[in-house]
Design a protein around this motif. Structure first.
Motif: not given
Length: 186
Positions: A92-94, A97, A99, A106, A150, A182
């Motif tokens: 993650s993040p994909r 993606q 956000l 993130v 994060t 992302f």
């Protein structure tokens, strides 16, 4: 900024201890410079000036040391880089993606196989131990000692790169990296 599970790097490669020493020496230099101005009329052996000059020299010395000492405290990265069988992937993040937020939190989740993430820094390098460096758009964003942290990103498209590095914070040879793009919308 402190990130859960990681420490934000300051870009110069200084550790918190190095920054503390640098700050103290800078404050000492400024304080001594102020003192040199305040004692300029003090007389020693009937002469005005020597006290001001002596304190002024100490102020200059403290300011010079503020830039020299922290670099001497840092760990040296070995010139010969070890290799490793470790692999890193970003969970993650994909890819692609989206956000929300400005900045957006993130959540970064990683998978490391073939090695362990450790907190200690050392010049004794082994292929099965290291740390993670996270780069956001090519800039060091965090040094993580866990597979979960994060980071924060402003609106726009971003590239996140995770690199598994040796315990001296230098790259393995070849580098062990993964990346994902992302987008953040406010």
């Amino acid at each position: 900024m402190h990130l859960p599970g990681g420490v934000l790097a300051d870009g110069s490669g200084h550790t918190l201890g190095q920054n503390g020493v640098e700050t103290l020496l800078l404050l000492a230099g400024v304080g001594l410079a102020w003192a040199a101005v305040r004692v300029r009329d003090v007389r020693i052996l009937g002469r005005p000036g020597p006290a001001s000059w002596a304190v002024g020299v100490l102020a200059i010395a403290a300011l010079v040391l503020a830039f020299v000492v922290p670099s001497m405290l840092g760990i040296k990265i070995a010139s010969v880089r070890p290799s490793t069988n470790a692999k890193i992937s970003i969970v993650s993040p994909r890819p692609q993606q989206v956000l929300r937020g400005n900045p957006a939190a993130v959540p970064v989740r990683l998978r490391v196989t073939g090695a362990r993430i450790v907190t200690q820094t050392s010049t004794h390098l082994t292929p099965d131990k290291g740390h993670i460096h996270l780069y956001l758009d090519g800039m060091l964003a965090a040094m993580a000692y866990t597979t979960s942290t994060t980071i924060y990103a402003s609106s726009g498209s971003h590239r996140l790169e995770a690199q598994f590095v040796a315990v001296d914070h230098g790259p393995f040879s070849p580098p062990v990296t993964a990346w994902v793009t992302f987008r953040v919308i406010g």
